[in-house]
Structures are given as C-alpha cells and as structure tokens.
Motif scaffolding. Structure first.
Motif, PDB file in Angstrom:
ATOM      1  N   TYR A   5      54.928  34.837 -63.910  1.00  0.00           N
ATOM      2  CA  TYR A   5      54.798  34.020 -64.711  1.00  0.00           C
ATOM      3  C   TYR A   5      53.480  33.163 -64.423  1.00  0.00           C
ATOM      4  CZ  TYR A   5      55.795  29.132 -66.766  1.00  0.00           C
ATOM      5  OH  TYR A   5      55.569  27.788 -66.978  1.00  0.00           O
ATOM      6  N   GLY A   6      53.231  32.332 -63.196  1.00  0.00           N
ATOM      7  CA  GLY A   6      52.550  31.525 -62.761  1.00  0.00           C
ATOM      8  C   GLY A   6      51.507  31.988 -61.544  1.00  0.00           C
ATOM      9  N   ARG A   7      50.794  31.281 -60.823  1.00  0.00           N
ATOM     10  CA  ARG A   7      50.318  31.477 -59.885  1.00  0.00           C
ATOM     11  C   ARG A   7      49.259  30.240 -59.552  1.00  0.00           C
ATOM     12  NH1 ARG A   7      48.782  36.071 -56.020  1.00  0.00           N
ATOM     13  NH2 ARG A   7      48.846  37.138 -57.822  1.00  0.00           N
ATOM     14  N   ALA A   8      49.693  29.363 -57.957  1.00  0.00           N
ATOM     15  CA  ALA A   8      49.127  28.815 -58.070  1.00  0.00           C
ATOM     16  C   ALA A   8      48.943  28.556 -56.110  1.00  0.00           C
ATOM     17  CB  ALA A   8      50.026  27.932 -57.886  1.00  0.00           C
ATOM     18  N   TYR A   9      47.751  28.039 -56.090  1.00  0.00           N
ATOM     19  CA  TYR A   9      47.049  28.343 -54.817  1.00  0.00           C
ATOM     20  C   TYR A   9      47.095  26.354 -53.722  1.00  0.00           C
ATOM     21  CZ  TYR A   9      45.232  32.345 -55.994  1.00  0.00           C
ATOM     22  OH  TYR A   9      44.862  33.740 -56.739  1.00  0.00           O
ATOM     23  N   VAL A  10      47.871  26.367 -52.322  1.00  0.00           N
ATOM     24  CA  VAL A  10      47.571  25.401 -51.713  1.00  0.00           C
ATOM     25  C   VAL A  10      46.852  25.601 -50.363  1.00  0.00           C
ATOM     26  CG1 VAL A  10      49.612  24.565 -52.951  1.00  0.00           C
ATOM     27  CG2 VAL A  10      49.813  25.709 -51.324  1.00  0.00           C
ATOM     28  N   TYR A  11      46.957  23.823 -49.804  1.00  0.00           N
ATOM     29  CA  TYR A  11      46.352  23.748 -48.631  1.00  0.00           C
ATOM     30  C   TYR A  11      48.113  22.548 -47.998  1.00  0.00           C
ATOM     31  CZ  TYR A  11      42.003  26.554 -48.386  1.00  0.00           C
ATOM     32  OH  TYR A  11      41.148  27.919 -48.345  1.00  0.00           O
ATOM     33  N   LEU A  12      48.309  23.126 -46.776  1.00  0.00           N
ATOM     34  CA  LEU A  12      49.017  22.413 -46.105  1.00  0.00           C
ATOM     35  C   LEU A  12      47.845  20.852 -45.994  1.00  0.00           C
ATOM     36  CD1 LEU A  12      51.251  20.953 -44.958  1.00  0.00           C
ATOM     37  CD2 LEU A  12      50.843  22.520 -42.585  1.00  0.00           C
ATOM     38  N   LEU A  13      46.522  21.471 -44.907  1.00  0.00           N
ATOM     39  CA  LEU A  13      46.074  20.501 -45.544  1.00  0.00           C
ATOM     40  C   LEU A  13      44.269  20.887 -45.423  1.00  0.00           C
ATOM     41  CD1 LEU A  13      45.290  17.044 -43.618  1.00  0.00           C
ATOM     42  CD2 LEU A  13      44.979  18.538 -41.339  1.00  0.00           C
ATOM     43  N   GLU A  14      43.575  19.996 -45.378  1.00  0.00           N
ATOM     44  CA  GLU A  14      42.528  20.724 -45.851  1.00  0.00           C
ATOM     45  C   GLU A  14      40.987  19.985 -45.054  1.00  0.00           C
ATOM     46  OE1 GLU A  14      40.478  21.784 -49.826  1.00  0.00           O
ATOM     47  OE2 GLU A  14      41.814  20.072 -50.791  1.00  0.00           O
ATOM     48  N   GLY A  15      39.970  21.337 -44.502  1.00  0.00           N
ATOM     49  CA  GLY A  15      39.066  20.561 -43.772  1.00  0.00           C
ATOM     50  C   GLY A  15      37.411  21.282 -44.268  1.00  0.00           C
ATOM     51  N   SER A  16      36.753  20.583 -43.860  1.00  0.00           N
ATOM     52  CA  SER A  16      35.303  21.048 -43.968  1.00  0.00           C
ATOM     53  C   SER A  16      34.627  22.336 -43.765  1.00  0.00           C
ATOM     54  CB  SER A  16      34.158  19.945 -43.898  1.00  0.00           C
ATOM     55  OG  SER A  16      34.294  20.043 -41.985  1.00  0.00           O
ATOM     56  N   PRO A  17      34.111  22.526 -43.956  1.00  0.00           N
ATOM     57  CA  PRO A  17      33.721  24.109 -43.899  1.00  0.00           C
ATOM     58  C   PRO A  17      32.669  24.284 -42.138  1.00  0.00           C
ATOM     59  CG  PRO A  17      33.119  23.925 -46.127  1.00  0.00           C
ATOM     60  CD  PRO A  17      33.520  22.533 -45.147  1.00  0.00           C
ATOM     61  N   VAL A  18      33.457  25.244 -42.298  1.00  0.00           N
ATOM     62  CA  VAL A  18      32.960  25.971 -40.433  1.00  0.00           C
ATOM     63  C   VAL A  18      32.188  27.282 -40.890  1.00  0.00           C
ATOM     64  CG1 VAL A  18      35.306  24.813 -39.302  1.00  0.00           C
ATOM     65  CG2 VAL A  18      35.263  27.500 -40.244  1.00  0.00           C
ATOM     66  N   GLY A  19      31.696  27.503 -41.625  1.00  0.00           N
ATOM     67  CA  GLY A  19      30.961  28.727 -41.462  1.00  0.00           C
ATOM     68  C   GLY A  19      30.113  28.395 -42.910  1.00  0.00           C
ATOM     69  N   ALA A  20      28.885  28.598 -42.593  1.00  0.00           N
ATOM     70  CA  ALA A  20      27.451  28.286 -43.915  1.00  0.00           C
ATOM     71  C   ALA A  20      27.246  29.083 -44.552  1.00  0.00           C
ATOM     72  CB  ALA A  20      26.527  27.786 -43.287  1.00  0.00           C
ATOM     73  N   PRO A  21      27.394  28.825 -45.831  1.00  0.00           N
ATOM     74  CA  PRO A  21      26.398  31.073 -46.287  1.00  0.00           C
ATOM     75  C   PRO A  21      25.329  31.286 -46.094  1.00  0.00           C
ATOM     76  CG  PRO A  21      26.019  28.168 -48.329  1.00  0.00           C
ATOM     77  CD  PRO A  21      26.161  28.275 -46.325  1.00  0.00           C
ATOM     78  N   ALA A  22      25.458  33.203 -46.213  1.00  0.00           N
ATOM     79  CA  ALA A  22      24.319  33.746 -45.034  1.00  0.00           C
ATOM     80  C   ALA A  22      23.869  34.010 -46.263  1.00  0.00           C
ATOM     81  CB  ALA A  22      25.722  35.154 -44.411  1.00  0.00           C
ATOM     82  N   ASN A  23      22.630  35.263 -45.798  1.00  0.00           N
ATOM     83  CA  ASN A  23      21.569  36.238 -46.474  1.00  0.00           C
ATOM     84  C   ASN A  23      21.051  34.957 -47.449  1.00  0.00           C
ATOM     85  OD1 ASN A  23      22.518  37.782 -45.255  1.00  0.00           O
ATOM     86  ND2 ASN A  23      24.267  38.500 -47.255  1.00  0.00           N
ATOM     87  N   ILE A  24      20.196  33.732 -46.975  1.00  0.00           N
ATOM     88  CA  ILE A  24      19.425  33.002 -47.976  1.00  0.00           C
ATOM     89  C   ILE A  24      18.184  34.191 -47.850  1.00  0.00           C
ATOM     90  CG2 ILE A  24      18.610  30.628 -47.688  1.00  0.00           C
ATOM     91  CD1 ILE A  24      21.867  30.767 -47.796  1.00  0.00           C
ATOM     92  N   SER A  25      17.613  33.792 -49.104  1.00  0.00           N
ATOM     93  CA  SER A  25      16.103  34.449 -49.452  1.00  0.00           C
ATOM     94  C   SER A  25      15.891  33.229 -50.404  1.00  0.00           C
ATOM     95  CB  SER A  25      16.218  35.557 -50.288  1.00  0.00           C
ATOM     96  OG  SER A  25      17.101  35.591 -50.836  1.00  0.00           O
ATOM     97  N   CYS A  26      14.580  33.209 -50.596  1.00  0.00           N
ATOM     98  CA  CYS A  26      13.067  33.190 -51.340  1.00  0.00           C
ATOM     99  C   CYS A  26      12.940  33.062 -51.565  1.00  0.00           C
ATOM    100  CB  CYS A  26      13.343  30.999 -50.928  1.00  0.00           C
ATOM    101  SG  CYS A  26      12.078  30.212 -52.091  1.00  0.00           S
ATOM    102  N   HIS A  27      12.010  33.265 -53.702  1.00  0.00           N
ATOM    103  CA  HIS A  27      10.815  33.842 -54.482  1.00  0.00           C
ATOM    104  C   HIS A  27      10.593  32.434 -55.433  1.00  0.00           C
ATOM    105  CE1 HIS A  27       8.281  36.736 -56.353  1.00  0.00           C
ATOM    106  NE2 HIS A  27       9.176  36.309 -57.824  1.00  0.00           N
ATOM    107  N   SER A  28       8.863  33.173 -54.441  1.00  0.00           N
ATOM    108  CA  SER A  28       8.563  31.946 -55.394  1.00  0.00           C
ATOM    109  C   SER A  28       7.629  32.551 -56.750  1.00  0.00           C
ATOM    110  CB  SER A  28       7.206  31.256 -54.943  1.00  0.00           C
ATOM    111  OG  SER A  28       6.248  29.956 -55.892  1.00  0.00           O
ATOM    112  N   GLY A  29       8.082  31.740 -57.788  1.00  0.00           N
ATOM    113  CA  GLY A  29       7.577  32.709 -59.095  1.00  0.00           C
ATOM    114  C   GLY A  29       6.858  31.920 -59.697  1.00  0.00           C
ATOM    115  N   THR A  30       6.178  30.619 -59.805  1.00  0.00           N
ATOM    116  CA  THR A  30       5.127  30.332 -60.649  1.00  0.00           C
ATOM    117  C   THR A  30       4.503  28.921 -59.271  1.00  0.00           C
ATOM    118  OG1 THR A  30       6.747  28.117 -60.889  1.00  0.00           O
ATOM    119  CG2 THR A  30       6.898  30.706 -62.659  1.00  0.00           C
ATOM    120  N   PRO A  31       3.558  28.610 -59.519  1.00  0.00           N
ATOM    121  CA  PRO A  31       3.160  27.087 -58.948  1.00  0.00           C
ATOM    122  C   PRO A  31       4.068  26.053 -58.465  1.00  0.00           C
ATOM    123  CG  PRO A  31       1.109  28.345 -60.244  1.00  0.00           C
ATOM    124  CD  PRO A  31       2.564  28.619 -60.082  1.00  0.00           C
ATOM    125  N   ASN A  32       5.013  25.803 -59.803  1.00  0.00           N
ATOM    126  CA  ASN A  32       6.221  24.577 -59.265  1.00  0.00           C
ATOM    127  C   ASN A  32       7.359  25.283 -59.556  1.00  0.00           C
ATOM    128  OD1 ASN A  32       3.674  24.304 -61.866  1.00  0.00           O
ATOM    129  ND2 ASN A  32       3.511  22.629 -60.289  1.00  0.00           N
TER     130      ASN A  32
END
Length: 764
Positions: free
Chosen positions: A449-476
């Motif tokens: 019938y349906g699905r739901a996601y719940v938390y008993l208590l939320e907290g701030s993330p203890v992990g960070a995004p990985a594999n950060i990369s940057c590519h400069s396409g134009t001077p701006n």
C-alpha cells in the motif's frame, strides 16, 4: 457394490468323514438369509451381511451335486480364500471364476461339524460373507455351474483363529536420500490398534526375485532401507508382522520407487516486472533448466509463517507478490525423493509508484511505540493488513492484524526498541482475503500500500561527501562534483549540501562564499569567478539538526583571458611546423625531379663577370703561367662566343688542366677542386653534368678546336671600376699583389675577335 444372496443352513452328514460333536453344543444349525453384500475397491466383502433370526430354521440333510465336480481344474473356479477380522463376527470368502465360464452361478458349502453344513446356492458373484464358529476348523467348497456337465470346484481348509486378516496399508510414502530409502505407512484405523511392526521387501525393477531377508521396521509406521544404489529404480512391497489379532498379513501392491534426485535444479532466469492493473504488485517469473516437477517454497525474508509451497510440473513458474523481500527455495521432486533446494532471493523494492507515494503516515511516539495511518476508503476493500519495519542493515520485523473499523494502528511495545540517528523503513501491505491475515497462502494474496521513512531522533551528519573534484571550463566558471554521504553517516533526512568557496585578492584578503545545493544533486557549476584566480572548495551536508563535517579541501585555478588565443596560436604554429618538417622534403623531391637546380653564379653577389675578346694564344700563355699567389676559392670560367662552334671546348679544357700553383705539389690542384666540390654539393652536380656534356661534344667534333658559349651572366660593375690596362700587366700585378681583395686574371685582346674570354674573380 451391493449383492443379494441367500444362505441356507442344513444339517447333513458329511460323506467323507464324521466329526466328533463337542459336548454341550447343539447339533442343529439355524437357517438364515443373507442379503445386501457390500464390497470394497479390491473386491473384498464388507461386513454388512446380517443373519435374520426370523428366517432361520432347523434343517437337515446333505448337499449333493448332480455329478462329481472336477477339483483343481486349470480352467475351473480357483483361488478360494476365506478370512475374518479381529473386530468382526463374520468371515469373508472370495474366489476367482473359471477361464471359460459365461453366466456362471456358484454354490458355497461351509462345513464345520458332522452333519452340519451351510449351503449358499445361486451366487452370481465372487464374494460371500458367512458366519462360522471360531473354535472349530472349517471346510469351505465353492462349486461353479453345479447343475451342468462342466462343474468345477475349489476347496479351502483352515482354522478360524488363523484366518484373522489385517489389510495392507492404505497409504505408503517413500523418501530417498544418500542411498537410503525411508518408507512411511498408514494403516486402517481398526488395524492400527493391533499392528506393531511391518516388513519391507525390495528389488531392482528389472530383477526377477526379491532381496532376502526382508527389512523389519522398529515401529508401526516407519522403516528404513539402507545401502541402495541412488541412481537405480526399485520395486517395493510391505505388509504387517503377524500376531494374535493379525494372523494373516497380505503383501501390498508393488510400488515403483524412482531414482534418487541428487542434483540441484537450476533456474535459467528470474524476472521482476510490474503488474500494471494492480499497483503494489509485481510478477516474479522464471524458467527451469529441465522439465521436471518442481516444488517452490516461498517465504518472506521477515520470517512470517508459514512458508507455503507451490508444486508445478510446468517448464516455468509465475508468482504475483508484493514489494516485500522473498526467499524462494526450488527443488525437483518425485514420489520418492526431493532434490537439494536452490535458494533465490527476491530483493525488496523500495521505489513506489507516484500515486502510492505519501499515502502512509507514520508517527513515532518513543523508542517502543509508533502509529501508522492510511486512507479510510481502504477499509471498504481490505480488512487484513501486514506491517513491516526495519532499520538500515537489519532484518525486517512483521506484524499482521485485522482491522475493519479504524484507519490507523498503534504498535506498542515493539519487539526491539528504535535507535536514535537510524533511519527506519515502515511498509504497509494489504490483503484481500481474511485467511491471509495469518498468511495461509502467499501467491497473489498481498499488495504493497505505501512506505514511509522515520527517525526516532535526527542528528547532524558525521561524514562528508567524498571524491571531490573540480574542473575549470572557462575563465569565469568551474564545475564541482562529489559523491553522496553514506546513509549511516547522515543520521537524519538530508536537506542539502553546502559548497564553501574561498579565495584571496591581491591584497591578501580572504573571502568565503557558501552556496546551498539540493540534496539530490552531486555536482554544481560555479559562475562569475575571477580570472586567473586560485580558489579552494569544501563540501558538507546538513540535516534539520545542523550542518555536518566538511570534506577535504581542493584547490583549482581559473583560466587566463588570453588562454584561448594562446591556445589557438599554439595550434596554428604546430600545424605550420608539421607542414614545414614533412612538407619541405616533399617539395624538394618534386623540384629536383621536374625543375633541376642549375646553379647560376649571376645570382650571387660574390661573383662578378668581366668580358673581353681574345685569341687562342691566350690558352698557351695560361698553360705556361706560374701563379705566384692563387686562392682556392678563385673561379675562372671561359665562355665562348656565340659565333664559334660549341665543340671548340674540347681543345680548351685540356690546357686548363696544366695550371699549377707555384710551390705546390702536382696533386694540389685536384685537391682543392675536390674540397670545393665537397663544400658545395650543387657544384659537384654541375661538374658531373659538364663532364657528361664534354664527352658528348668530343664525340661529336673529334680533333677540332672549339670554344664554348656559356649561359652564365654577371654584373658589369667590376669591369667598369677596373682601369683599362694591358692584359699581361694586369695578370702580373694581380698575381703579385697579395694585399688586394681580389685576384684578377685578364688577357689582352687578340687580333681575332672570335673569342670573348670571361674572367670571374671572387673575393679572398
């Protein structure tokens, strides 16, 4: 089957012998009439014949057939057998008809005492129920066509106490595994009370004899036969072990036990597709590798009992299931064995249809209680439900219930408490049939019938995004990419990402800019950046509880404005160099082939021309002239007048060969000529061409004195600048003056104006 017959009791004196009459017993038998005989599927008489006391009467006499009937005739009546039951007062007699009998009638004669015989005439079937004394031996005779000339008979003798029969088992099942055969039997209810053991005999299907000895069971219902060949087919029979209540134990029918299934059955493929007409359901289909009978045991991974099974002998199967996770065990089976199951996991489907998303609302009260709520219109169709919930990486917990009044349900207390900072998935399934509230069936009995996601208590993330990369396409601008934060490190509903952009200006002042990005994005294009500037970037996620940790710092630099122009220039330059390197040899080859490179001294500023007229005597003077100073770079060329034949050159060149430098060896002249040729490959080619022409001219004009006409031209500057002096003086002064820049050889004009001598002087 119902048969009517008449049983006559009479008192008779046996012709063959006279038996002793037991004291205290009456010598008279009562006459009775038997009616409504009943038989089972194996043509055994059922105990339904009862004697009628009203029709019984005293009778005496002996049964005498019209003629002597033949006994044990191969074509006559046969297989007469009489038996009783420990729980019945009557006995049953059965026989087989003669092979040539048509519309036969039978007469049954039972004798237990002297002059006491029971006669049952005119029997048209092969069964008869009789009453006899259990203390006396009995003699039974069956006559076929007793009033005809083809009369035959069969005789049975026995003691009633030894005629108590227990039938073969009503049901026999077999199970084979690892070379052993297990036999399970089920007895008739009345026989099961007195049977304590049974025996089994077996043989290979194509064997003529049974294995000896027979295998006896340890109990009344199961028996095990070991050391069989797993790949062979066996024939098996069973019967009870005789005792006081079961003095007769006939063998059962022959059962064919197939070979043992030892290999796993492989499913070629399993597909998972939606059922368009019924949202919340999916079609699980598969094909078997072999066309055998298969047993599918289907159970939820949550463990909700019971796991029902589906038997099929088709080459494929089709199941309609909900979005839950299922485990399907597939085995091949026959009436004796079942193969080792092959297990397949059908994973849970978390993606819901757009119309199903958001229909289930969940409220978490505490760590041991939560409530679910669904739309009230569902109660009109469904009354049985099942809810499953699980945390990340956990096995689902289930609860099925019946609800036809409220559109909500509270679950408390929970089997396991909810943990803080962990995301829980809660799913509600609907079941259309009441008998599926307890999961009595599983195929096409449930939809999600349906699905739901719940938390008993939320907290701030203890992990960070990985594999950060940057590519400069134009001077701006520049594009930043990253990988999402793992779910177990988010500890709440991710609300988005923050890009922390830092750069310093020329004065060293740091400026930080924070950019918020949607949680479903994993890349972002930075715009309006400064040209030729170094930036540093960090990425972090945030929930309703706050921002999490930042990722590692990466640096990038925007391009310079002239980068693209410089790159274009580099590209053009590379093309030019490539053409120059690879094109020049090609052009030289083409030029040398189609336009030979003939050197022209007139095109050089280092070569000058002086013209004059002379006679052939000059050659004699030059041949005897001793040059005091000569430079190896000085070149003398004689050019003939156009009016003189070209073949005169043949008489001139030999004289030139006699010039020698003063104080030099004889081979000095040839040496510096060789050095000049080595310094100028073009000159070497010209000399070779001149030699070739000379030889051809000599061949054309042998013995003639000829001067040649040259096509070389030079400037008139040197002639105009030089004073007009006699030729011999100029020669002498030119030879002796070592400080001059030029070495000049000039001869005086001869009387004959047929020759013009050209002297080319090159600076030292």
């Amino acid at each position: 089957m119902v048969i009517s017959a008449n049983c006559h009791l009479s008192v008779a004196e046996p012709r063959s012998r006279r038996q002793h009459v037991e004291p205290g017993r009456s010598e008279e038998w009562r006459f009775c009439e038997c009616s409504h005989l009943r038989f089972d599927a194996d043509h055994r008489v059922l105990p339904s014949c009862q004697a009628s006391t009203d029709s019984c009467k005293k009778s005496s006499g002996a049964f005498v057939s019209s003629q002597a009937c033949r006994q044990h005739h191969p074509d006559g009546v046969r297989d007469l057998d009489c038996f009783g039951r420990h729980y019945e007062p009557t006995y049953n007699c059965t026989w087989g008809p003669g092979r040539n009998a048509t519309r036969s009638t039978y007469t049954l004669v039972v004798t237990q005492r002297i002059n006491k015989t029971m006669i049952c005439p005119n029997i048209s079937n092969f069964y008869q129920t009789i009453r006899i004394f259990k203390d006396l031996n009995v003699s039974v005779e069956i006559f076929e066509n007793s009033q005809s000339d083809g009369c035959t008979k069969a005789v049975f003798l026995g003691s009633p106490k030894s005629l108590l029969r227990c039938d073969a088992p009503v049901n026999v099942s077999f199970s084979r595994s690892f070379g052993a055969l297990s036999v399970a039997v089920t007895w008739k209810q009345e026989d099961a009370k007195v049977i304590t053991k049974f025996v089994v005999r077996y043989k290979l299907l194509d064997s003529p004899s049974w294995n000896q000895p027979f295998v006896e069971s340890l109990g009344a219902n199961t028996c095990s036969v070991r050391n069989l060949n797993a790949s062979r087919v066996y024939a098996v029979q069973t019967r009870c072990v005789t005792n006081e209540k079961c003095s007769l134990c006939p063998w059962s029918s022959v059962y064919v036990v197939p070979a043992e299934l030892t290999t796993q059955r492989v499913v070629v493929s399993i597909t998972d597709t939606d059922v368009a007409e019924e949202p919340g359901k999916r079609l699980i289909s598969g094909a078997f590798q072999r066309r055998d009978c298969h047993r599918l045991t289907i159970g939820k991974v949550s463990g909700e009992p019971p796991p029902p099974h589906v038997d099929t002998c088709q080459s494929d199967f089709r199941l309609i299931l909900s979005y839950s996770a299922y485990q399907i065990n597939i085995s091949a089976y026959n009436n004796a064995s079942i193969s080792t199951p092959v297990s397949h996991i059908v994973p849970e489907r978390e993606t819901m249809h757009a119309e199903d998303d958001g229909r289930l609302n969940v409220s978490v009260h505490n760590s041991t209680a939560f409530s679910i709520r669904w739309r009230p219109d569902v109660l009109k169709t469904f009354v049985c439900y099942s809810v499953e919930w699980k945390g990340s990486g956990q096995t689902a917990i289930y609860k099925s219930f019946y609800e036809d009044v409220n559109n909500y349900k509270t679950f408390s207390p929970l089997p396991e408490p909810l943990e803080p900072y962990k995301r829980y998935s809660i799913v509600l399934h609907t079941r259309p049939d009441k008998d599926t509230c307890n999961m009595k069936k599983i195929n096409n009995s449930e939809s999600t019938y349906g699905r739901a996601y719940v938390y008993l208590l939320e907290g701030s993330p203890v992990g960070a995004p990985a594999n950060i990369s940057c590519h400069s396409g134009t001077p701006n601008s520049a594009v930043v990419r990253w990988s999402p934060i793992p779910e177990e490190q988010v500890r709440g509903f991710l609300r988005g990402y923050v890009l922390h952009l830092v750069h310093s200006n020329q004065r060293g002042v740091r400026t930080e800019t924070n950019i918020t990005v949607d949680p479903d994005l994993n890349s972002y294009k930075l715009q309006e950046l400064q040209v030729d500037t170094v930036y540093q970037v960090q990425v972090s996620g945030f929930t309703s509880a706050g921002a999490g940790v930042r990722s590692a710092t990466i640096f990038f630099k925007t391009d310079h404005e002239g980068y693209f122009r410089f790159r274009s220039f580099i590209t053009v330059l590379a093309v030019v160099i490539t053409v120059s390197v690879f094109g020049t040899p090609i052009l030289k080859r083409a030029k040398s082939k189609f336009w030979p490179n003939i050197p022209n001294p007139g095109n050089s500023s280092a070569v000058q021309k002086i013209e004059g007229s002379c006679q052939l005597e000059l050659l004699g003077i030059l041949s005897s002239l001793k040059v005091e100073e000569w430079h190896t770079e000085t070149l003398q060329i004689l050019e003939n007048d156009p009016l003189v034949p070209a073949c005169t050159l043949a008489t001139v060149l030999p004289l030139l060969g006699s010039f020698e430098l003063e104080g030099d060896p004889v081979d000095t002249t040839s040496k510096w000529i060789q050095e000049d040729l080595e310094d100028d490959p073009g000159a070497f080619s010209s000399v070779l061409e001149a030699d070739t022409v000379l030889e051809r001219q000599r061949a054309d004009c042998p013995g003639s004195t000829v001067a040649f006409t040259s096509d070389y031209t030079t400037m008139e500057m040197f002639q105009q600048m030089m004073p007009q002096t006699p030729a011999h003086e100029a020669v002498t002064s030119g030879m002796n003056n070592k400080s001059e820049d030029f070495t000049v050889v000039r001869y005086k004009e001869l009387e004959s104006d047929c020759y013009r001598c050209h002297f080319y002087v090159q600076p030292k």
